[in-house]
Scaffold this motif. Structure first.
Motif, PDB file in Angstrom:
ATOM      1  N   LEU A 227       0.828  -1.199   0.000  1.00  0.00           N
ATOM      2  CA  LEU A 227       0.000   0.000   0.000  1.00  0.00           C
ATOM      3  C   LEU A 227       0.865   1.252   0.000  1.00  0.00           C
ATOM      4  CD1 LEU A 227      -2.692   1.491   0.283  1.00  0.00           C
ATOM      5  CD2 LEU A 227      -2.537   1.148   2.746  1.00  0.00           C
ATOM      6  N   ALA A 228       1.929   1.242   0.824  1.00  0.00           N
ATOM      7  CA  ALA A 228       2.813   2.412   0.887  1.00  0.00           C
ATOM      8  C   ALA A 228       3.486   2.655  -0.469  1.00  0.00           C
ATOM      9  CB  ALA A 228       3.861   2.208   1.976  1.00  0.00           C
ATOM     10  N   ARG A 229       3.950   1.584  -1.115  1.00  0.00           N
ATOM     11  CA  ARG A 229       4.601   1.756  -2.420  1.00  0.00           C
ATOM     12  C   ARG A 229       3.636   2.301  -3.463  1.00  0.00           C
ATOM     13  NH1 ARG A 229       6.742  -3.453  -1.339  1.00  0.00           N
ATOM     14  NH2 ARG A 229       5.266  -4.356  -2.816  1.00  0.00           N
ATOM     15  N   GLU A 230       2.434   1.709  -3.519  1.00  0.00           N
ATOM     16  CA  GLU A 230       1.480   2.126  -4.540  1.00  0.00           C
ATOM     17  C   GLU A 230       1.053   3.580  -4.334  1.00  0.00           C
ATOM     18  OE1 GLU A 230       0.554   0.519  -7.166  1.00  0.00           O
ATOM     19  OE2 GLU A 230       1.512  -1.390  -6.745  1.00  0.00           O
ATOM     20  N   LEU A 231       0.766   3.948  -3.087  1.00  0.00           N
ATOM     21  CA  LEU A 231       0.344   5.323  -2.836  1.00  0.00           C
ATOM     22  C   LEU A 231       1.480   6.307  -3.078  1.00  0.00           C
ATOM     23  CD1 LEU A 231      -1.873   4.938   0.363  1.00  0.00           C
ATOM     24  CD2 LEU A 231      -2.601   5.230  -2.003  1.00  0.00           C
ATOM     25  N   HIS A 232       2.692   5.925  -2.665  1.00  0.00           N
ATOM     26  CA  HIS A 232       3.834   6.817  -2.898  1.00  0.00           C
ATOM     27  C   HIS A 232       4.039   7.063  -4.385  1.00  0.00           C
ATOM     28  CE1 HIS A 232       8.071   7.828  -3.582  1.00  0.00           C
ATOM     29  NE2 HIS A 232       8.038   8.412  -2.394  1.00  0.00           N
ATOM     30  N   ASP A 233       3.978   5.992  -5.184  1.00  0.00           N
ATOM     31  CA  ASP A 233       4.248   6.149  -6.609  1.00  0.00           C
ATOM     32  C   ASP A 233       3.099   6.849  -7.327  1.00  0.00           C
ATOM     33  OD1 ASP A 233       6.587   4.883  -6.127  1.00  0.00           O
ATOM     34  OD2 ASP A 233       5.988   2.944  -6.934  1.00  0.00           O
ATOM     35  N   ALA A 234       1.859   6.462  -6.998  1.00  0.00           N
ATOM     36  CA  ALA A 234       0.725   7.049  -7.709  1.00  0.00           C
ATOM     37  C   ALA A 234       0.500   8.501  -7.319  1.00  0.00           C
ATOM     38  CB  ALA A 234      -0.540   6.228  -7.430  1.00  0.00           C
ATOM     39  N   VAL A 235       0.500   8.766  -6.020  1.00  0.00           N
ATOM     40  CA  VAL A 235       0.193  10.119  -5.550  1.00  0.00           C
ATOM     41  C   VAL A 235       1.431  11.014  -5.577  1.00  0.00           C
ATOM     42  CG1 VAL A 235      -0.715  11.456  -3.608  1.00  0.00           C
ATOM     43  CG2 VAL A 235      -1.654   9.207  -4.110  1.00  0.00           C
ATOM     44  N   GLY A 236       2.591  10.444  -5.233  1.00  0.00           N
ATOM     45  CA  GLY A 236       3.800  11.269  -5.196  1.00  0.00           C
ATOM     46  C   GLY A 236       4.132  11.878  -6.542  1.00  0.00           C
ATOM     47  N   HIS A 237       4.034  11.084  -7.600  1.00  0.00           N
ATOM     48  CA  HIS A 237       4.337  11.629  -8.924  1.00  0.00           C
ATOM     49  C   HIS A 237       3.345  12.728  -9.300  1.00  0.00           C
ATOM     50  CE1 HIS A 237       5.515  11.720 -13.152  1.00  0.00           C
ATOM     51  NE2 HIS A 237       4.228  11.699 -13.440  1.00  0.00           N
ATOM     52  N   ALA A 238       2.067  12.480  -9.022  1.00  0.00           N
ATOM     53  CA  ALA A 238       1.062  13.486  -9.380  1.00  0.00           C
ATOM     54  C   ALA A 238       1.289  14.781  -8.616  1.00  0.00           C
ATOM     55  CB  ALA A 238      -0.335  12.937  -9.085  1.00  0.00           C
ATOM     56  N   LEU A 239       1.590  14.693  -7.330  1.00  0.00           N
ATOM     57  CA  LEU A 239       1.813  15.909  -6.547  1.00  0.00           C
ATOM     58  C   LEU A 239       3.046  16.659  -7.021  1.00  0.00           C
ATOM     59  CD1 LEU A 239       0.945  14.681  -2.927  1.00  0.00           C
ATOM     60  CD2 LEU A 239      -0.431  16.095  -4.462  1.00  0.00           C
ATOM     61  N   SER A 240       4.099  15.924  -7.373  1.00  0.00           N
ATOM     62  CA  SER A 240       5.297  16.599  -7.890  1.00  0.00           C
ATOM     63  C   SER A 240       4.985  17.345  -9.183  1.00  0.00           C
ATOM     64  CB  SER A 240       6.409  15.571  -8.123  1.00  0.00           C
ATOM     65  OG  SER A 240       6.782  14.955  -6.919  1.00  0.00           O
ATOM     66  N   ALA A 241       4.266  16.662 -10.103  1.00  0.00           N
ATOM     67  CA  ALA A 241       3.941  17.302 -11.373  1.00  0.00           C
ATOM     68  C   ALA A 241       3.012  18.496 -11.169  1.00  0.00           C
ATOM     69  CB  ALA A 241       3.292  16.275 -12.313  1.00  0.00           C
TER      70      ALA A 241
END
Length: 440
Positions: A227-241
């Motif tokens: 769950l941590a990996r999926e949320l980090h990758d899905a949400v982290g990239h979107a927030l950075s962009a």
């Protein structure tokens, strides 16, 4: 005076183990065992009565004890059912004062554990029945003996022909009654202590229980890490962009309205896409839990279907990206194993997120399928490079944070590897994911 409390403390220390709160709870636990034995005893009583040709088994002490003994094998046989151990453990924790960590959780998983549970069940009900019988019979008997010298009419009541009648002398009867009560208390305390000592031995965790508990904790930890990996990758990239797009739009708000409109449209598209990815993440975590038969969320993003959109959204954040793919689309990308394609997408996403947060220049991305000529070994290779951010004396990144550790975990799950670090003045991320003998 301080010394005046000494006798009181000694008295409490002597009476506490016999009549304290813990002793009383253990007594209740024993009486509960006696109550649970009654159905077995009644069945055994019928059988013994038929075999002996007697209608009332309770009228004969010998037949009563025979029925009691015949009920214990029935008790042992029914203890193999799964509900017995959890019920027994709950009662022991609540009433016997045994620490919970010394007892097993859940039903018995092996025949050895069932045998230990059967021994406990038989001990609890057997000893509990004896203490329950004493608790019912002794207090009335003791009251009669104690009151005998003070109530003349009691002396006229026939006491029977046994030892009770012989001992019921007017002046010795009260001592006998008090002795009976003390004996009952001692027996109940001793039986309660016996069960408390036996509980961790018979209801404690076996090697199979400890292994099952460790596997359950490991599975739970794996789900949480996923769950941590999926949320980090899905949400982290979107927030950075989105952060970069909003920052760029704010800087040119008055000078370039057209760019602002494009940035806002990109933000809208990125957030909408991220909501869909969150649904996909939750769908992955619920895999195998489709008991209701409802349709799940959309498929998780993959290299074959979603790489172009990921690159377009990243470019809209202001980072030039040059992508090299071998084979070129459409090629055979759709034939990649679904798991490798999905994890490869997440690794590319994490690399682009790092480039958005820490990079200062264009990103070079290579994605290729490598393999032997005979097709016995095929690998998906992902390589990404970009200049690191070293402005204002900032130090280059080390080996990465949570995101790169998550990428390494993704690759390890497939038997692959991830390497990240400085390489010739640039930051380099390389991942290799095995594909097996053939793509599918």
């Amino acid at each position: 005076m301080p010394g005046g409390n000494g006798p009181r403390r000694w008295a409490a220390a002597g009476v506490g183990p016999l009549l304290g709160a813990r002793a009383r709870r253990r007594w209740v636990h024993l009486i509960l065992g006696g109550a649970l034995l009654m159905p077995y005893f009644l069945l055994a009583e019928v059988v013994v009565g038929l075999m002996a040709g007697v209608g009332n088994v309770l009228g004969s002490p010998r037949l009563t004890f025979a029925a009691y003994g015949a009920s214990l094998p029935l008790v042992a046989a029914t203890a193999v059912f799964a509900l017995v151990r959890p019920m027994s453990v709950g009662a022991v924790r609540a009433l016997c004062g045994v620490p919970g960590e010394r007892l097993a959780d859940g039903p018995a998983r092996t025949w050895r554990a069932r045998g230990r549970t059967s021994a406990w069940w038989t001990l609890h009900l057997g000893v509990g029945a004896a203490v329950s019988g004493m608790s019912l019979a002794v207090p009335p008997m003791a009251v009669v003996l104690i009151a005998l010298p003070f109530v003349p009419r009691l002396r006229e009541v026939p006491m029977g022909d046994g030892w009770f009648a012989a001992a019921a002398a007017p002046y010795t009867a009260p001592l006998l009654g008090i002795g009976l009560l003390c004996g009952l208390v001692l027996c109940a305390a001793a039986a309660g202590a016996l069960l408390a000592r036996a509980a961790p031995v018979l209801l404690g965790s076996t090697a199979a229980d400890r292994l099952a508990a460790a596997e359950e904790r490991a599975a739970d930890l794996a789900v949480r890490n996923r769950l941590a990996r999926e949320l980090h990758d899905a949400v982290g990239h979107a927030l950075s962009a989105v952060t970069l797009q909003a920052s760029a739009a704010r800087r040119v708000l008055d000078d370039d309205p057209g760019f602002v409109r494009e940035a806002l449209a990109a933000i809208e598209d990125t957030t909408r896409r991220t909501v869909g990815e969150l649904d996909a993440v939750l769908g992955l975590l619920r895999e195998g839990d489709g008991a209701d038969g409802a349709a799940g969320p959309g498929p998780a993003p993959t290299l074959a279907a979603d790489l172009d959109g990921l690159l377009a959204r990243s470019r809209a954040a202001g980072v030039p990206i040059t992508a090299h793919q071998d084979p070129e689309p459409p090629g055979d990308w759709a034939r990649l194993p679904a798991l490798a394609s999905r994890e490869g997408y997440r690794i590319v996403q994490e690399g682009l997120s790092n480039a958005l947060r820490h990079g200062t220049g264009p990103v070079e991305l290579w994605i290729a399928v490598r393999g032997d000529e005979d097709g016995t070994r095929r690998e998906l290779e992902i390589t990404m490079t970009n200049p690191p951010d070293t402005a204002d004396g900032a130090k280059p990144r080390g080996t990465g944070g949570r995101g790169l550790r998550g990428a390494a975990e993704r690759a390890a799950l497939l038997g692959g590897r991830v390497e990240a670090g400085p390489d010739g003045g640039r930051w380099r991320l390389r991942a290799v994911l095995p594909l097996g003998g053939e793509e599918r």
